[in-house]
Design an enzyme around this catalytic site. Sequence first.
Site, PDB file in Angstrom:
ATOM      1  N   GLU A   1      -0.048   0.667  13.397  1.00 26.52           N
ATOM      2  CA  GLU A   1       0.247   1.916  14.083  1.00 26.52           C
ATOM      3  C   GLU A   1       0.680   1.863  15.228  1.00 26.52           C
ATOM      4  O   GLU A   1       1.590   2.695  16.036  1.00 26.52           O
ATOM      5  CB  GLU A   1      -1.106   2.863  13.836  1.00 26.52           C
ATOM      6  CG  GLU A   1      -0.985   4.166  14.385  1.00 26.52           C
ATOM      7  CD  GLU A   1      -2.363   4.870  14.648  1.00 26.52           C
ATOM      8  OE1 GLU A   1      -2.375   5.833  15.223  1.00 26.52           O
ATOM      9  OE2 GLU A   1      -3.195   4.297  14.002  1.00 26.52           O
TER      10      GLU A   1
ATOM     11  N   ASP B   1      -8.100  -4.208  13.512  1.00 25.19           N
ATOM     12  CA  ASP B   1      -7.955  -2.806  13.238  1.00 25.19           C
ATOM     13  C   ASP B   1      -7.434  -2.581  11.984  1.00 25.19           C
ATOM     14  O   ASP B   1      -6.265  -2.609  11.835  1.00 25.19           O
ATOM     15  CB  ASP B   1      -6.828  -2.435  14.293  1.00 25.19           C
ATOM     16  CG  ASP B   1      -6.551  -0.840  14.450  1.00 25.19           C
ATOM     17  OD1 ASP B   1      -7.294  -0.124  13.687  1.00 25.19           O
ATOM     18  OD2 ASP B   1      -5.422  -0.687  14.880  1.00 25.19           O
TER      19      ASP B   1
ATOM     20  N   GLN C   1       0.990  -1.241   0.053  1.00 25.10           N
ATOM     21  CA  GLN C   1       0.038  -0.142  -0.048  1.00 25.10           C
ATOM     22  C   GLN C   1       0.934   1.306   0.052  1.00 25.10           C
ATOM     23  O   GLN C   1       2.085   1.201   0.233  1.00 25.10           O
ATOM     24  CB  GLN C   1      -0.835   0.147   1.205  1.00 25.10           C
ATOM     25  CG  GLN C   1      -0.209   0.079   2.604  1.00 25.10           C
ATOM     26  CD  GLN C   1      -0.895  -0.756   3.794  1.00 25.10           C
ATOM     27  OE1 GLN C   1      -2.266  -0.740   3.719  1.00 25.10           O
ATOM     28  NE2 GLN C   1      -0.484  -1.164   4.843  1.00 25.10           N
TER      29      GLN C   1
ATOM     30  N   ASP D   1       0.480  -7.717  11.249  1.00 24.25           N
ATOM     31  CA  ASP D   1       0.248  -6.861  10.260  1.00 24.25           C
ATOM     32  C   ASP D   1       1.141  -7.121   9.216  1.00 24.25           C
ATOM     33  O   ASP D   1       2.450  -7.090   9.596  1.00 24.25           O
ATOM     34  CB  ASP D   1       0.440  -5.170  10.746  1.00 24.25           C
ATOM     35  CG  ASP D   1      -0.110  -4.105   9.947  1.00 24.25           C
ATOM     36  OD1 ASP D   1      -0.841  -3.377  10.177  1.00 24.25           O
ATOM     37  OD2 ASP D   1       0.628  -4.257   8.665  1.00 24.25           O
TER      38      ASP D   1
ATOM     39  N   ASP E   1       0.458 -12.196   6.947  1.00 25.30           N
ATOM     40  CA  ASP E   1      -1.114 -12.373   6.674  1.00 25.30           C
ATOM     41  C   ASP E   1      -1.827 -12.863   7.943  1.00 25.30           C
ATOM     42  O   ASP E   1      -1.658 -13.921   8.600  1.00 25.30           O
ATOM     43  CB  ASP E   1      -1.368 -13.356   5.548  1.00 25.30           C
ATOM     44  CG  ASP E   1      -2.931 -13.481   5.266  1.00 25.30           C
ATOM     45  OD1 ASP E   1      -3.215 -12.778   4.768  1.00 25.30           O
ATOM     46  OD2 ASP E   1      -3.246 -14.816   5.984  1.00 25.30           O
ATOM     47  N   ALA E   2      -2.813 -12.070   8.313  1.00 22.61           N
ATOM     48  CA  ALA E   2      -3.522 -12.212   9.642  1.00 22.61           C
ATOM     49  C   ALA E   2      -4.215 -13.346   9.656  1.00 22.61           C
ATOM     50  O   ALA E   2      -4.396 -14.254  10.701  1.00 22.61           O
ATOM     51  CB  ALA E   2      -4.171 -10.898   9.925  1.00 22.61           C
TER      52      ALA E   2
END
Length: 300
Positions: A70, A139, A15, A90, A121-122
């Site tokens: 974050e 989240d 991203q 994450d 990968d979650a």
Amino acid sequence: MLVKKVLYSGKSEYQEVDLIDVGPFGKTLFLDGKVQSSEVDEWVYHELLVHPAMVMHPNPKTVFICGGGEGATAREVLRHKSVEKVVMVDIDKVVCDFCHAHLDKNKAAFESSRLELINDDARTQLEAYPGKFDVIIGDLADPLDGGPCYQLYTQDFYQNVVLPKLNPGGIFITQSGPAGFLSCTEVFTCINATLRSVFPSVLPYAQHMPVFCDVWGWNMALTDASQAELSAEEMDRRLAERVQGSMGFLDGHTFKGLCHLNKVVRKCLEEEQQVYTADCGRFIHGKGQAAKPAENGSQQ
């Protein structure tokens, strides 16, 4: 938004990532051009994402965070004295490393001995992780067409991964996008309907977030519907006893108020029929950076 200074702008494998000093919001994190949080109000968002589920659970010891790069979600979870282990997964190491380095409020969380940070990968990690969890938190970035997170909002993920990985009495909570009377049908109502197709009880709530320029929504999925009956006074007692430091925004009466959604939003929730599946989704306006798919098709 008034851009004062671009602190970082780049692109990871998954991203676009930007950290910008924006007036009047201060340091603001963008992923794929979408605001994720700002330093002036992120504490409200993260208090509401984390603490209602944590105090509705009788004694949360193990917590899994999907996304959360974050670091602020882990920060709030780690305030709970009962927590022994937090697993945060994450997919984007660039985001995690950058936030660890530049978001001072979250440094201690990244460095906590109770936190296990995995950049992968979650879904893969949650499925494979030994044992179960008392609370699982989504989240994640909003579901964008081509973005990395869509598959982690699907019925399949909730039914076949999240629910089996919850301990008895376990709770799942996810951020759920805009929830205003004009915007709630973008994704909020669809996420709610998807969760209702899997869990016996789902509690939606919402709060205006200045940096998002809209009301924002969360959906809490309970395996024990009686947990939703927690009184305002009992929530206050648990917050005081269990959490290090005081809440800046949340208390029992505030939470009760956030659960009283307006008539338009309630009607939209009642009428929503669509659920997220691998082949059928609803997306926030915008388009994410295409990423290489994981074997199971999910990305986060």
